[in-house]
Design a protein around this motif. Structure first.
Motif, PDB file in Angstrom:
ATOM      1  N   MET A  88       0.817  -1.195   0.000  1.00  0.00           N
ATOM      2  CA  MET A  88       0.000   0.000   0.000  1.00  0.00           C
ATOM      3  C   MET A  88       0.859   1.257   0.000  1.00  0.00           C
ATOM      4  N   GLY A  89       2.160   1.112   0.168  1.00  0.00           N
ATOM      5  CA  GLY A  89       3.041   2.270   0.160  1.00  0.00           C
ATOM      6  C   GLY A  89       3.325   2.823   1.543  1.00  0.00           C
ATOM      7  N   ASN A  90       2.841   2.151   2.587  1.00  0.00           N
ATOM      8  CA  ASN A  90       3.051   2.619   3.952  1.00  0.00           C
ATOM      9  C   ASN A  90       4.203   1.868   4.596  1.00  0.00           C
ATOM     10  N   VAL A  91       4.803   2.486   5.624  1.00  0.00           N
ATOM     11  CA  VAL A  91       5.882   1.851   6.362  1.00  0.00           C
ATOM     12  C   VAL A  91       5.740   2.223   7.841  1.00  0.00           C
ATOM     13  N   ILE A  92       6.036   1.263   8.718  1.00  0.00           N
ATOM     14  CA  ILE A  92       6.016   1.502  10.156  1.00  0.00           C
ATOM     15  C   ILE A  92       7.457   1.589  10.638  1.00  0.00           C
TER      16      ILE A  92
END
Length: 77
Positions: free
Chosen positions: A1-5
Motif C-alpha cells: 500500500m506504500g506505507n511503512v512503520i
C-alpha cells in the motif's frame, strides 16, 4: 500500500546494546505513501476481510475461540 512503520525495533542503552522488538515500550511511527505501492488499498482491505472470513479463530468477549475443532479437510460421512 506504500506505507511503512518505523520503530518496530530499538536498541537498548549501555550495557544492554542489543536490538529488541518494540512491543509498545517505545513509540512507533506510521509513514503513509512512503514508497510506490505494490497493491491498491481497496484490494488490500478485501484480502484482509477474506482472511478473517476464512479463519478458524474468532474473538468472543476478549477470548480466543475456535469456530471448528475438526482439522481434516475431508468431509465427515
Amino acid at each position: 500500500m506504500g506505507n511503512v512503520i518505523l520503530g518496530k525495533t530499538y536498541t537498548g542503552t549501555f550495557p544492554n546494546n542489543k536490538q529488541q522488538r518494540n512491543y509498545g515500550d517505545k513509540e512507533k511511527y506510521l509513514l503513509e505513501n512512503a514508497h510506490e505501492p505494490i497493491i491498491e488499498h481497496e484490494k488490500f482491505e478485501k484480502v484482509q476481510e477474506e482472511i478473517i472470513h476464512r479463519s478458524n479463530v474468532e474473538i468472543v468477549d476478549g477470548k480466543i475461540k475456535r469456530k471448528r475443532t475438526h482439522y481434516s479437510s475431508k468431509k465427515r460421512t
